[in-house]
Design a protein around this motif. Structure first.
Motif, PDB file in Angstrom:
ATOM      1  N   GLU A  87       0.623  -1.178   0.138  1.00  0.00           N
ATOM      2  CA  GLU A  87       0.038   0.078  -0.001  1.00  0.00           C
ATOM      3  C   GLU A  87       0.806   0.987   0.003  1.00  0.00           C
ATOM      4  N   LEU A  88       2.290   1.186   0.169  1.00  0.00           N
ATOM      5  CA  LEU A  88       2.885   2.218   0.213  1.00  0.00           C
ATOM      6  C   LEU A  88       3.731   2.709  -1.001  1.00  0.00           C
ATOM      7  N   ASP A  89       3.221   1.828  -2.043  1.00  0.00           N
ATOM      8  CA  ASP A  89       3.485   2.065  -3.449  1.00  0.00           C
ATOM      9  C   ASP A  89       5.088   2.407  -3.756  1.00  0.00           C
ATOM     10  N   ARG A 120       2.868  10.183   2.167  1.00  0.00           N
ATOM     11  CA  ARG A 120       1.854   9.302   2.127  1.00  0.00           C
ATOM     12  C   ARG A 120       1.657   8.585   3.365  1.00  0.00           C
ATOM     13  N   ILE A 121       0.430   8.381   3.895  1.00  0.00           N
ATOM     14  CA  ILE A 121       0.205   7.766   5.323  1.00  0.00           C
ATOM     15  C   ILE A 121      -1.080   6.863   5.062  1.00  0.00           C
ATOM     16  N   GLU A 122      -0.681   5.578   4.970  1.00  0.00           N
ATOM     17  CA  GLU A 122      -1.661   4.406   4.825  1.00  0.00           C
ATOM     18  C   GLU A 122      -1.592   3.444   6.055  1.00  0.00           C
ATOM     19  N   HIS A 123      -3.060   3.276   6.421  1.00  0.00           N
ATOM     20  CA  HIS A 123      -3.384   2.263   7.402  1.00  0.00           C
ATOM     21  C   HIS A 123      -3.972   1.204   6.947  1.00  0.00           C
ATOM     22  N   ARG A 124      -3.639  -0.202   7.700  1.00  0.00           N
ATOM     23  CA  ARG A 124      -4.259  -1.276   7.093  1.00  0.00           C
ATOM     24  C   ARG A 124      -4.653  -2.093   8.278  1.00  0.00           C
ATOM     25  N   ASN A 143       0.528   0.794  10.216  1.00  0.00           N
ATOM     26  CA  ASN A 143       0.291   2.251   9.737  1.00  0.00           C
ATOM     27  C   ASN A 143       1.497   2.498   9.136  1.00  0.00           C
ATOM     28  N   GLU A 173      -0.474  13.793   5.944  1.00  0.00           N
ATOM     29  CA  GLU A 173       0.124  13.923   4.727  1.00  0.00           C
ATOM     30  C   GLU A 173       0.394  15.376   4.041  1.00  0.00           C
TER      31      GLU A 173
END
Length: 232
Positions: A87-89, A120-124, A143, A173
Motif C-alpha cells: 500500500e506504500l507504493d 503518504r500515510i496508509e493504515h491497514r 500504519n 500527509e
C-alpha cells in the motif's frame, strides 16, 4: 551525573495520550484498596507501570542528512532486505529494512528517522500476531508513512503486536517533519519497520538496543562530519 540530570532522567514528561489510562488505573487501585490492602499495592504497581509506559523523555537527535535515526526504543529484531508493504507504493523490489521491537517496558513514542515531507500515510487492518515474528510485517495491523528525504523515500511502518491494539499517528500527509520529531505512538507492545532507499548502509545488528531519536541505525555514503544535535 549531576543532580539535575538525575532528576530529569527519573521524572520525565508523560505523553498526553497516557493520562486517561493512568487515571483509570489509579481509580481502580483506590477501589481495590477498599477491599484489600494487597490488591491496593498490586494496583499501585500497575499504575506506576502505566505512567512509565507513557513516558515521553527529551532526546538529543543527531542532525545530519546522511544519518538515519531509530524511530523506536527497543531491540533491533531484524536487519536485511525486504519488500515494503504494497500500500506504500514503493515497488516490488527489496529495500534495506531495520526492525525495532518494543516490549511493554519500552518507551512507545515513535520519532521520524529522517527529515522530509510526508508524502503518504496508509493504515491497514490486520492480525495481532507476536510483533517479533517476521510475518507480522505483512499480516498484522499497521500504519505506514513515506517520508521524502534528501536521500530518497524512507518508509516507516508502525506494526501492532500481540498486546498492542491501537496505533496512533499524529502527523498528516503533505507536511514537513524534522528528524527526531514525534509522529506517533503504539499501545501496548509492538514494532517499527524502517525501509531505506538504495545507498543506505546498516549501522546496527540484531540484538542491539536502540533509542528512538538518538541511535543511528543506518547511514548514506560519503564521509560523515560531526553531526549537529537537536533536543526534543
Amino acid at each position: 551525573m549531576s543532580l539535575q540530570e538525575t532528576i530529569r532522567n527519573t521524572f520525565v514528561p508523560i505523553h498526553r495520550e497516557g493520562w486517561v489510562f493512568i487515571a483509570a488505573f489509579a481509580g481502580v487501585t483506590v477501589l481495590l484498596g477498599v477491599f484489600s490492602t494487597n490488591l491496593f499495592w498490586i494496583g499501585l504497581i500497575l499504575t506506576a507501570w502505566c505512567a512509565y509506559f507513557f513516558r515521553d523523555p527529551e532526546r538529543v537527535t543527531p542532525v545530519d542528512d546522511r544519518l538515519v535515526i531509530s524511530s523506536a526504543d527497543g531491540v533491533v529484531s531484524a536487519v536485511g532486505p525486504a519488500v515494503p508493504p504494497r500500500e506504500l507504493d514503493l515497488g516490488a523490489g527489496e529495500r534495506l529494512r531495520v526492525s525495532v521491537f518494543m516490549n511493554v517496558f519500552s518507551c512507545h513514542v515513535n520519532r521520524a528517522p529522517v527529515r522530509g515531507r510526508i508524502a503518504r500515510i496508509e493504515h491497514r487492518a490486520g492480525k495481532f500476531l507476536n510483533a517479533e515474528l517476521d510475518k507480522a510485517s505483512a499480516e498484522n495491523e499497521r500504519n505506514g508513512l513515506v517520508i521524502e528525504s534528501p536521500n530518497g523515500p524512507v518508509a516507516v511502518v508502525q506494526i501492532a503486536g500481540l498486546v498492542a491494539r491501537r496505533i496512533l499517528c499524529f502527523v498528516e500527509e503533505g507536511t514537513d517533519i524534522p528528524v527526531g520529531e514525534r509522529f506517533g505512538l503504539i499501545r501496548f507492545g509492538s514494532r517499527v519497520d524502517i525501509y531505506l532507499p538504495e545507498g543506505a548502509m546498516a549501522r546496527v545488528a540484531p540484538g542491539q538496543t536502540a533509542v528512538a531519536g538518538e541511535t543511528v541505525i543506518a547511514e548514506f555514503g560519503g564521509p560523515a562530519a560531526a553531526p549537529l544535535i537537536r533536543v526534543s
